[in-house]
Scaffold this active site. Structure first.
Site, PDB file in Angstrom:
ATOM      1  N   GLY A   1       0.923  -1.148   0.000  1.00 12.08           N
ATOM      2  CA  GLY A   1       0.000   0.000   0.000  1.00 12.08           C
ATOM      3  C   GLY A   1       0.941   1.170   0.000  1.00 12.08           C
ATOM      4  N   THR A   2       0.864   2.068  -0.931  1.00 12.05           N
ATOM      5  CA  THR A   2       2.064   2.739  -1.419  1.00 12.05           C
ATOM      6  C   THR A   2       1.745   4.063  -2.039  1.00 12.05           C
ATOM      7  OG1 THR A   2       3.375   0.833  -1.949  1.00 12.05           O
ATOM      8  CG2 THR A   2       3.427   2.542  -3.555  1.00 12.05           C
TER       9      THR A   2
END
Lengths: 204, 217
Positions: free
Chosen positions: B18-19
């Site tokens: 998750g970025t």
């Protein structure tokens, strides 16, 4: 995401030599989005009595107001201050009264009793209380906080050393949690008074 | 709404990048940037991960989504590009890398969770950036941003992006955008990694300065 990790929180309280410290992170989020970095989770109920509330933000605020109300009633009736042990028991009863529709909060009580001896307790969301002599933790990264406290804690620390230990334990724990952090606040309670300091932490 | 580990197609315990990932072009090349947080739900599994994968001498891919899926995909593309170089005698084009990746993602769309940015320089087109979305859409874009944190910086990038920036300006914009995204997105954080890709060579750097946060009253 579970209801207990919806808003995010990290609270640690530790006992020192004739003093207690309580520290919390400052984030308020909605799942993974950060909404605020100044959300209070520690509340001063009396000059030497603090309550930390970790869990669902709305219940943190509601319970704080309810506690204040009940404390004021007690002071009016009893004409004396509430001791930490009494507050802790009362809080446990309030939480159990909602056994089948609970407040989603896991509180910490930290303070000095009448003889200025440190008092620490924590409870789960339905009021199971546990009194400790060394440290208590609550929030979304309790695994991290337990690890840090077990390693860093020493008994009978003076106020300055207690502050450093609390700050390091909190900051390192929240760095490994995606929903807590964004700064910190520490209160050290001694018989002279309360020292409050803000921690500068990673803003991520 | 928000994608937690439960709502993405992640298995129990599978780690997600998750970025926030970005690619911004400049005169003669591209700067790609990424955060370094890998999370499992709310636990930060790795806080210094490298999400910028080298595919060939002048082509890089930024990974977002399932860490396992994106690592496997970049390994395949790296292998294919090496083969292409041997077979054709020329360095691979950014377009080839992007379209190979598109094929893999599209044909396995039911089993993969990968959103990637392929960026680099080649002798045919110069600097190029391709964005490959979850279902296998491949789009050539002037600049790209992707990942859970990218939602928070769409306005910032739309207003601050300019054509023909210098390498330093592009790098500064990448760092600024990533710092803002990392402040607001819980699943982005750690250090800001950047790689500047040019014909002459690549320049990798990282910083842990995060000067931005939501303004308090």
């Amino acid at each position: 995401m579970s209801v207990m990790t919806y808003n995010g929180a990290a609270i640690i309280a530790m006992a020192g030599k004739d003093c207690v410290g309580i520290a919390a992170d400052r984030r308020l989020g909605v799942q993974l989005t950060t909404i605020a970095t100044d959300f209070p989770k520690i509340f001063q109920m009396q000059p030497k009595l603090f309550v930390g509330l970790a869990g669902l933000g709305t219940d943190v605020q509601t319970l704080k107001n309810l506690l204040e109300f009940r404390m004021n009633l007690y002071k009016l009736k009893e004409e004396r201050d509430m001791s930490p042990k009494v507050l802790s028991h009362m809080l446990g009863k309030i939480l159990y009264s909602k056994r089948f529709g609970p407040y989603f909060v896991e509180p910490i009580v930290a303070g000095l009793d009448e003889s200025n001896k440190p008092f620490l307790s924590t409870m789960d969301l339905i009021g199971a209380t546990s009194e400790e002599k060394d440290f208590v933790v609550s929030g979304t990264c309790t695994g991290n906080m337990f690890g840090m406290c077990e390693s860093l804690y020493k008994p009978n620390m003076e106020a300055e050393e207690l502050f450093e230990t609390l700050a390091q334990a909190l900051l390192s724990s929240v760095d490994r949690d995606a929903v807590s952090g964004w700064g910190g606040i520490v209160h050290i309670i001694t018989k002279e008074g309360v020292l409050t300091k803000e921690l500068k932490g990673r803003q991520d | 709404m928000m994608h937690s580990a439960e709502s993405q197609n992640l298995k129990d315990g599978e780690v997600s990048t998750g970025t926030t990932i970005i690619a911004i072009p400049f005169q003669g090349g591209v700067v790609v940037g990424a955060d370094s947080r890998t999370s499992t739900g709310s636990y930060v599994a790795v806080r210094t991960s490298d999400k910028i994968a080298c595919l060939s001498d002048h082509i890089y891919a930024c990974r977002s989504g399932s860490a396992a899926d994106t690592q496997a995909l970049t390994d395949y593309i790296r292998y294919y590009l090496q083969q292409l170089k041997i077979e054709t005698g020329r360095p691979a084009r950014v377009k080839s890398a992007a379209h190979l990746l598109q094929k893999l993602v599209y044909q396995n769309k039911d089993n993969l969770s990968a959103g990637m940015i392929v960026a680099g320089w080649d002798p045919v087109e110069g600097p190029a950036i391709y964005s490959i979305a979850l279902g296998g859409t491949c789009l050539k874009v002037p600049f790209a941003f992707s990942g859970s944190g990218s939602l928070y910086i769409t306005g910032l990038l739309d207003s601050e992006f300019r054509e023909n920036m210098s390498k330093e300006e592009a790098r500064a914009l990448v760092k600024k955008a990533l710092a803002h995204a990392m402040a607001r997105d819980g699943s982005s954080g750690g250090i800001i990694r950047t790689v500047a890709i040019t014909a002459e060579g690549n320049d990798r750097d990282y910083t842990s300065e995060l000067p931005y946060g939501p303004v308090s009253y």
